[in-house]
Design an enzyme around this catalytic site. Structure first.
Site, PDB file in Angstrom:
ATOM      1  N   SER A  73       0.794  -0.898  -0.259  1.00 22.04           N
ATOM      2  CA  SER A  73       0.289   0.144  -0.116  1.00 22.04           C
ATOM      3  C   SER A  73       0.666   1.223  -0.174  1.00 22.04           C
ATOM      4  O   SER A  73       1.875   1.098   0.153  1.00 22.04           O
ATOM      5  CB  SER A  73      -0.819   0.583   1.547  1.00 22.04           C
ATOM      6  OG  SER A  73      -1.694  -0.860   1.302  1.00 22.04           O
TER       7      SER A  73
HETATM    8  N1  SAH Z   1      -0.584  -4.576   4.249  1.00 22.17           N
HETATM    9  C1  SAH Z   1       0.112  -5.363   2.684  1.00 22.17           C
HETATM   10  C2  SAH Z   1      -1.291  -4.862   1.618  1.00 22.17           C
HETATM   11  C3  SAH Z   1      -1.127  -6.282   0.356  1.00 22.17           C
HETATM   12  S1  SAH Z   1      -2.327  -5.908  -0.738  1.00 22.17           S
HETATM   13  C4  SAH Z   1       1.140  -4.694   2.299  1.00 22.17           C
HETATM   14  O1  SAH Z   1       1.258  -2.888   2.468  1.00 22.17           O
HETATM   15  O2  SAH Z   1       2.328  -5.364   1.486  1.00 22.17           O
HETATM   16  C5  SAH Z   1      -3.823  -6.740  -0.082  1.00 22.17           C
HETATM   17  C6  SAH Z   1      -2.982  -8.721   0.596  1.00 22.17           C
HETATM   18  O3  SAH Z   1      -5.083  -8.702   0.821  1.00 22.17           O
HETATM   19  C7  SAH Z   1      -3.023  -9.547  -0.696  1.00 22.17           C
HETATM   20  O4  SAH Z   1      -1.600  -9.361  -0.285  1.00 22.17           O
HETATM   21  C8  SAH Z   1      -4.540  -9.872  -0.710  1.00 22.17           C
HETATM   22  O5  SAH Z   1      -3.629 -11.344  -0.902  1.00 22.17           O
HETATM   23  C9  SAH Z   1      -4.429 -10.059   0.358  1.00 22.17           C
HETATM   24  N2  SAH Z   1      -6.068 -10.408   0.489  1.00 22.17           N
HETATM   25  C10 SAH Z   1      -6.668 -10.322  -0.155  1.00 22.17           C
HETATM   26  N3  SAH Z   1      -7.866 -11.329   0.338  1.00 22.17           N
HETATM   27  C11 SAH Z   1      -7.571 -11.973   1.069  1.00 22.17           C
HETATM   28  C12 SAH Z   1      -8.924 -12.122   2.527  1.00 22.17           C
HETATM   29  N4  SAH Z   1      -9.999 -12.253   2.109  1.00 22.17           N
HETATM   30  N5  SAH Z   1      -8.416 -12.793   3.136  1.00 22.17           N
HETATM   31  C13 SAH Z   1      -6.228 -12.271   3.928  1.00 22.17           C
HETATM   32  N6  SAH Z   1      -5.836 -12.000   2.720  1.00 22.17           N
HETATM   33  C14 SAH Z   1      -6.645 -11.800   1.520  1.00 22.17           C
END
Ligand code: SAH
Length: 225
Positions: A73
């Site tokens: 993010s």
């Molecule tokens: N906070 C993270 C954001 C990653 S993007 C960072 O800064 O790196 C969002 C993430 O949510 C992705 O890795 C995706 O695989 C995950 N995601 C999507 N749906 C999900 C769910 N139901 N349970 C857990 N993770 C999920």
């Protein structure tokens, strides 16, 4: 936390200067005020959470790819969400979509314990390695559908969802402690979402406040897309 050596040609001072600029220009200028949040965003080395090839861009004002169509993010959005959680050092936090582990590390510096859930195995493994290198002891990760929460460790003082779904997942509201705060992007499509603050007062009454328009990757799961 210390900066580990990288192969970008940048030295730890270059990264520190880039982080200071990020805090001043992207966070303070846009209204992030909480001194603990600003200090933590300055200390956590975001470049260690992206591929080495992208390390020099890691303090830019944007999300960056972490593989499998997912992104780390944008720093401002992380700061906005974390500030809205109003964390105390003793808080127990649940993070859905822990991804690269960057926001997890920020949460772990501000709260007592952090429970992170990630649904994609390759990203989960990578996030776990990133966090192990930094050595935070108060982080617990699991590979699962985070829309179901992590009931075994509930209730949580704060919950943050880093992916956007069609509605607020009910299990997360159920797992929020009285006085708890939940931040989640909610919207009718994957392209237009509203960052939403859900609070549970000491009597268990739920309130919803819109915070900002936003665009996150899809929350995929039982209570997501
Ligand atoms: N906070 C993270 C954001 C990653 S993007 C960072 O800064 O790196 C969002 C993430 O949510 C992705 O890795 C995706 O695989 C995950 N995601 C999507 N749906 C999900 C769910 N139901 N349970 C857990 N993770 C999920």
């Amino acid at each position: 936390m210390t900066d580990l050596p990288q192969k970008t040609g940048w030295n730890p001072d270059d990264y520190r200067i880039a982080r200071r600029k990020m805090v001043e220009l992207q966070l303070k200028k846009r209204g992030i005020r909480d001194a603990r949040v600003l200090e933590t965003m300055f200390r956590v080395p975001r470049h260690l959470f992206v591929d080495e090839a992208m390390a020099a861009q890691s303090y830019s004002d944007s999300p960056l790819p972490i593989g499998h169509g997912q992104t780390i993010s944008q720093p401002y959005i992380v700061a906005l969400m974390v500030e809205a959680l109003n964390l105390k050092p003793s808080d127990k936090v649940l993070e859905i979509g822990s991804g690269s582990g960057y926001q997890t590390a920020i949460l772990a510096a501000l709260a007592g314990e952090v429970f992170g859930v990630e649904r994609l195995e390759a990203i989960y493994q990578r996030g776990r390695e990133n966090l192990q290198r930094l050595g935070s002891a108060n982080i617990h990760l699991k590979l699962d559908d985070g829309t179901l929460g992590w009931p075994e460790n509930s209730p949580y003082d704060a919950i943050v969802v880093a992916a956007g779904g069609p509605k607020v997942p009910q299990p997360l509201v159920d797992q929020l402690a009285p006085g708890g705060r939940l931040i989640v992007p909610v919207g009718p499509t994957e392209k237009s979402q509203q960052l939403t603050l859900v609070t549970k007062d000491p009597q268990g009454v739920i309130s919803r406040t819109p915070l900002a328009d936003c665009r996150f990757v899809a929350l995929v799961g039982h209570h997501g897309w």
